[in-house]
Every structure is written in C-alpha cells, then in structure tokens.
Design a protein around this motif. Sequence first.
Motif, PDB file in Angstrom:
ATOM      1  N   LEU A 257      11.488   0.323   3.739  1.00 35.27           N
ATOM      2  CA  LEU A 257      12.156   1.129   4.768  1.00 35.27           C
ATOM      3  C   LEU A 257      13.342   1.833   4.149  1.00 35.27           C
ATOM      4  CD1 LEU A 257      12.489  -1.055   7.996  1.00 35.27           C
ATOM      5  CD2 LEU A 257      11.040   0.954   7.667  1.00 35.27           C
ATOM      6  N   ARG A 258      13.327   3.150   4.202  1.00 35.51           N
ATOM      7  CA  ARG A 258      14.427   3.910   3.627  1.00 35.51           C
ATOM      8  C   ARG A 258      15.498   4.222   4.658  1.00 35.51           C
ATOM      9  NH1 ARG A 258      10.391   8.009   0.966  1.00 35.51           N
ATOM     10  NH2 ARG A 258       9.310   7.168   2.760  1.00 35.51           N
TER      11      ARG A 258
ATOM     12  N   LYS B 296      -5.376  14.111   2.411  1.00 38.54           N
ATOM     13  CA  LYS B 296      -4.246  14.722   1.687  1.00 38.54           C
ATOM     14  C   LYS B 296      -4.687  15.072   0.289  1.00 38.54           C
ATOM     15  CE  LYS B 296      -0.177  12.011   2.882  1.00 38.54           C
ATOM     16  NZ  LYS B 296       0.847  11.225   2.245  1.00 38.54           N
TER      17      LYS B 296
ATOM     18  N   PRO C 177       0.812  -1.220   0.000  1.00 34.65           N
ATOM     19  CA  PRO C 177       0.000   0.000   0.000  1.00 34.65           C
ATOM     20  C   PRO C 177       0.842   1.266   0.000  1.00 34.65           C
ATOM     21  CG  PRO C 177       0.206  -0.821   2.223  1.00 34.65           C
ATOM     22  CD  PRO C 177       1.097  -1.681   1.375  1.00 34.65           C
ATOM     23  N   GLY C 178       0.285   2.326  -0.562  1.00 32.72           N
ATOM     24  CA  GLY C 178       0.979   3.611  -0.525  1.00 32.72           C
ATOM     25  C   GLY C 178       0.188   4.660  -1.267  1.00 32.72           C
TER      26      GLY C 178
HETATM   27  P1  ADP Z   1       2.802   6.552   2.181  1.00 34.83           P
HETATM   28  O1  ADP Z   1       1.989   7.782   1.931  1.00 34.83           O
HETATM   29  O2  ADP Z   1       2.065   5.375   2.718  1.00 34.83           O
HETATM   30  O3  ADP Z   1       4.131   6.771   2.879  1.00 34.83           O
HETATM   31  P2  ADP Z   1       4.327   6.246  -0.205  1.00 34.83           P
HETATM   32  O4  ADP Z   1       3.751   6.113  -1.580  1.00 34.83           O
HETATM   33  O5  ADP Z   1       5.152   7.443   0.059  1.00 34.83           O
HETATM   34  O6  ADP Z   1       3.107   6.085   0.712  1.00 34.83           O
HETATM   35  O7  ADP Z   1       5.186   4.962   0.124  1.00 34.83           O
HETATM   36  C1  ADP Z   1       4.671   3.662   0.127  1.00 34.83           C
HETATM   37  C2  ADP Z   1       5.685   2.699   0.677  1.00 34.83           C
HETATM   38  O8  ADP Z   1       6.853   2.726  -0.128  1.00 34.83           O
HETATM   39  C3  ADP Z   1       6.153   2.992   2.100  1.00 34.83           C
HETATM   40  O9  ADP Z   1       6.369   1.755   2.758  1.00 34.83           O
HETATM   41  C4  ADP Z   1       7.476   3.698   1.900  1.00 34.83           C
HETATM   42  O10 ADP Z   1       8.347   3.522   2.992  1.00 34.83           O
HETATM   43  C5  ADP Z   1       7.994   2.974   0.670  1.00 34.83           C
HETATM   44  N1  ADP Z   1       8.941   3.791  -0.086  1.00 34.83           N
HETATM   45  C6  ADP Z   1       8.767   5.039  -0.548  1.00 34.83           C
HETATM   46  N2  ADP Z   1       9.882   5.482  -1.204  1.00 34.83           N
HETATM   47  C7  ADP Z   1      10.784   4.466  -1.146  1.00 34.83           C
HETATM   48  C8  ADP Z   1      12.139   4.296  -1.587  1.00 34.83           C
HETATM   49  N3  ADP Z   1      12.781   5.272  -2.204  1.00 34.83           N
HETATM   50  N4  ADP Z   1      12.745   3.107  -1.324  1.00 34.83           N
HETATM   51  C9  ADP Z   1      12.084   2.137  -0.655  1.00 34.83           C
HETATM   52  N5  ADP Z   1      10.817   2.235  -0.195  1.00 34.83           N
HETATM   53  C10 ADP Z   1      10.180   3.381  -0.425  1.00 34.83           C
END
Ligand code: ADP
Length: 163
Positions: free
Chosen positions: A89-90, A41, A7-8
């Motif tokens: 996880l970044r 958002k 999800p994201g």
């Molecule tokens: P949210 O609004 O839930 O944070 P995102 O679309 O920003 O949604 O991110 C979705 C998922 O992808 C989260 O688990 C986030 O940690 C991961 N994520 C985002 N950018 C990166 C990246 N550059 N590398 C690895 N995981 C990422």
Amino acid sequence: MKIGIYPGSFDPVTYGHLDIIERSSKIVDHLIVGVLINKAKTSLFSMEERVKMIQDLTKDYGNVEVRAFDGLTVNLARECGANVIVRGLRAVTDFEYELQLAQTNKVIAPDIDTIFLTTNLKYSYLSSSMVKEIASYGGDIHSFVPDEVEVKTKQKYKVEHQK
Ligand code: ADP
C-alpha cells in the motif's frame, strides 16, 4: 508452513516492489512472486523478461520463487498451497482498490487472507508507470530501479525510438 503470493505486473520491477519482496520474505516461510500475464494490458517487458529480472534480483533469498501466472490470484494461491496474498500500500489512492480486491478474494477463497505492507516512505511515490514515463523521455531512472533494470528499460525505449 506459511506460503505467500505477491502478485503484480512488475513492468518493470522497482525498488518499491523489491522492498515488499524482502520484507514479506521474512514474514512467510516461502514467497512466490506471481508475475501477471495481463492480456488486457500491453506490457513493456515480456512475461519472460519480467520473470527473469525478478529471479536475478532475488537469487540470494533462500525462500523466494518467481512464477508467471494468468487468471485469478486465488487460483495461483490454491495451486501453490498458499494461504496468504501480500500486497503493498503506497497511499490512500491504493487503498480503495486494494480493499475491494481483498474483500472479493475473501468471498471467493475464504481460506486465503490478504496482508498489506505499507510502503517504505522512501518509495511511496514510486510506480512502474512513472518509471516508464520518465525513461520514455530519456530521463534518469537510476534512483527508482536497480542497474540491470535501468539498462534494460533504456534499451527498450532506444529500440522504440529507432523504429
Ligand atoms: P498491479 O498491476 O497489480 O498494480 P504492480 O506491479 O504495479 O501490479 O504492483 C504490485 C503490488 O506492489 C501492488 O500491491 C502495489 O500496491 C505494490 N507496489 C507497487 N509499487 C510499490 C511501492 N513503491 N511501494 C510499495 N508497494 C508497491
């Protein structure tokens, strides 16, 4: 069969997200990318645009499906019969929030586990918000997102500037 949900917001999808999609699609049998309709958002891209971009970019994977959803990720997981939630996880800064989220989800849905994939080092700094900020000032985002996403993101800001 292992079904995973990733999800994201994906506003927009970046190489960091695509890397997590590719790697997690090899871990589960079927991966559902859940595009969150976040009413709180305001997003740059509509839900339809975000879904379509990810569908186009993942069309060659045999086991990846993209769906919009609102509400709780665990509800989407239940609806899809998924037993795993995938998160990326970044950096340490992601950890506290992600841990809290995973633990909360475990209490409300004990049968569903969250797995974390650590970011590819190449993309550890990368976020959708940074991509939007750079694009909003006319900066170059081609190292962060695929060409089609770059074009669409630039178009959004061009339209915004012309208003
Ligand atoms: P949210 O609004 O839930 O944070 P995102 O679309 O920003 O949604 O991110 C979705 C998922 O992808 C989260 O688990 C986030 O940690 C991961 N994520 C985002 N950018 C990166 C990246 N550059 N590398 C690895 N995981 C990422």
